[in-house]
Scaffold this active site. Structure first.
Site, PDB file in Angstrom:
ATOM      1  N   PHE A 144      42.141  45.021  27.690  1.00  0.00           N
ATOM      2  CA  PHE A 144      41.362  44.874  28.926  1.00  0.00           C
ATOM      3  C   PHE A 144      40.626  46.156  29.321  1.00  0.00           C
ATOM      4  O   PHE A 144      40.442  46.445  30.492  1.00  0.00           O
ATOM      5  CB  PHE A 144      42.243  44.365  30.075  1.00  0.00           C
ATOM      6  CG  PHE A 144      42.803  43.000  29.806  1.00  0.00           C
ATOM      7  CD1 PHE A 144      42.016  41.881  29.978  1.00  0.00           C
ATOM      8  CD2 PHE A 144      44.091  42.839  29.321  1.00  0.00           C
ATOM      9  CE1 PHE A 144      42.505  40.610  29.689  1.00  0.00           C
ATOM     10  CE2 PHE A 144      44.588  41.585  29.027  1.00  0.00           C
ATOM     11  CZ  PHE A 144      43.797  40.463  29.209  1.00  0.00           C
ATOM     12  N   CYS A 190      41.576  32.122  39.158  1.00  0.00           N
ATOM     13  CA  CYS A 190      42.825  32.825  39.514  1.00  0.00           C
ATOM     14  C   CYS A 190      42.602  34.244  40.048  1.00  0.00           C
ATOM     15  O   CYS A 190      42.875  34.508  41.213  1.00  0.00           O
ATOM     16  CB  CYS A 190      43.759  32.872  38.306  1.00  0.00           C
ATOM     17  SG  CYS A 190      44.487  31.279  37.917  1.00  0.00           S
TER      18      CYS A 190
END
Length: 447
Positions: A260, A271
């Site tokens: 990430f 989400c």
């Protein structure tokens, strides 16, 4: 006697959980209040794209030739209460309109509709992402409503599904977290998850508040990491650095890790954005708002990336207005291997450029129908080549494998001008430049 499982709510989370419970060997009954959904699932079809889910459903749904018949669906609350020993609540918790807080109406309604039918020893298990403190309140409500009284317990078991990997994440979770108030509740959940536990999935038993906080904490940490590297991309743009090399260098630090750290147009979906906003709202209600003020900046950085992609596109077109310019957008979903366009950065960028006069044509391998419903005024094409045909600039905004494997030479023959902006830092710059393209990526002004 083998446990029987029910799943309340058969959306993305519920349909996956129901199919996975059947795969683990349980008799499962799913409930929803939408007749069309029940009919579709009863045919072994899913209303969303999730790799492997439809195949798993068809393997177990009763009435399908060759299936185990372990999975059925109903709209009858009394039938669900009579059937199940363990009832998983998997309904949606969207963001409230006009505010950051979480809308608990679907969870409240599901728990109340179920509880009034529960007579014997039952365990109700919440899987929905809820504000901390919800489980305490719901446990008290169940005690009030359930004819079975104290024999009906509540537990909280947050979900950690990644879209595109939901089946794998349910059958082989990287951790199982349960908030329980009794040894009996913990034992029941250990029985439900016996197979993944035996396969090595860690099992963490804790109290209600901690279990509720795990999901929102994990999502907040992930959002922070993504927004951190995007903030570094802003600095690299200003300083002439290369954020991809920066990420590679700091990713070698074991304390940070490589995952990430790919800068781009930010996160979206159903989400992360709503969860961090609901977390901030709940912290404010608890008087701990100062602890999470950093999440406001995380949210701000994330949203800013979309505007910066629009400006990067404007610069690539000469710095003037978008009016009359043809812009091709590769990607509509918020991430690859999904058809989910909720809060999609790709569609947001496409929409902004369209509103400023650009002629935008979008192509996505799986998200076209959902994108059309959300943004009917955008142009849509049936392939990447068709989207790019006659384009003055191409934007790569969702990192589908199909886009990484495109032939830049063939695509270049369709485009009016060979300029590609990589909003995900996922394409090979040298490959595209060799085919005559001007390649530009966020946070890499000189790369």
């Amino acid at each position: 006697m083998a446990l029987k499982i029910t799943v309340i709510g058969t959306g993305y989370l519920g349909a996956t959980h129901a199919a996975a419970m059947a795969e683990l060997g349980f008799e499962v009954l799913g409930l929803d209040v939408v007749p069309e959904k029940i009919e579709m699932l009863g045919r072994g079809q899913v209303p969303m794209f999730e790799p492997g889910l439809e195949e798993l459903l068809r393997k177990h749904v009763a009435g399908i030739e060759g299936s185990t018949g372990r999975l059925r669906f109903t709209m009858d609350w009394a039938e669900v209460a009579e059937f199940g020993d363990v009832h998983f609540v998997c309904v949606n918790t969207p963001q409230k309109h006009g505010e950051y807080a979480c809308d608990m109406s679907y969870v409240d309604s599901a728990v109340e509709s179920l509880a009034k039918h529960l007579r014997g020893p039952n365990l109700v298990v919440g899987k929905s992402t809820v504000p901390v403190g919800s489980a305490d309140r719901l446990a008290a409500r169940i005690l009030e409503l359930a004819p079975g009284g104290g024999e009906v317990e509540l537990a909280w078991n947050p979900e950690f599904l990644r879209e595109g990997f939901a089946v794998q994440d349910t059958l082989h979770p990287d951790r199982i977290v349960v908030g329980v108030r009794s040894e009996r509740a913990e034992e029941l959940l250990r029985e439900v998850y016996a197979t993944p536990i035996a396969d090595g999935s860690p099992f963490v038993a804790t109290d209600f508040p901690t279990a509720e906080l795990v999901k929102t904490s994990a999502n907040s940490f992930l959002a922070t990491k993504i927004s951190f590297i995007n903030a570094m991309a802003e600095v690299c743009e200003a300083a002439g650095g290369d954020v991809a090399k920066l990420a590679e260098a700091i990713g070698h630090d074991d304390r940070i890790g490589k995952k990430f750290l790919r800068a781009g147009i930010g996160f979206g979906g159903g989400c992360l954005p709503k969860d961090i906003r609901a977390f901030m709202a709940r912290a404010g209600e608890l008087g701990a708002d100062q602890a999470l003020t950093f999440l406001r900046e995380i949210d701000s950085i994330n949203m800013r990336q979309r505007g910066q992609m629009v400006e990067l596109t404007r610069q690539a077109l000469g710095g003037g207005p978008f009016l009359g310019k043809r812009v091709a957008v590769l990607g509509a979903t918020f991430k690859p291997d999904s058809d989910d366009v909720r809060d999609s950065p790709a569609l947001n960028v496409a929409g902004q450029i369209h509103l400023q006069g650009g002629q935008v044509t979008v192509y996505d391998p799986k998200g076209m129908d959902n994108a059309r419903r959300l943004f009917p005024t955008l142009g849509y094409a049936d392939s990447a080549v068709e989207a790019v045909r006659g384009a003055d600039v191409v934007l790569h905004l969702t990192e589908w494998r199909e886009f990484r494997e495109l032939d830049p030479k063939a695509l270049g023959e369709a485009a009016a001008v060979r300029v590609i902006l990589d909003g995900r830092n996922a394409l090979d710059p040298e490959l595209w430049r060799e085919a005559g393209w001007t390649y530009r990526a966020m946070g890499r002004p000189t790369a």
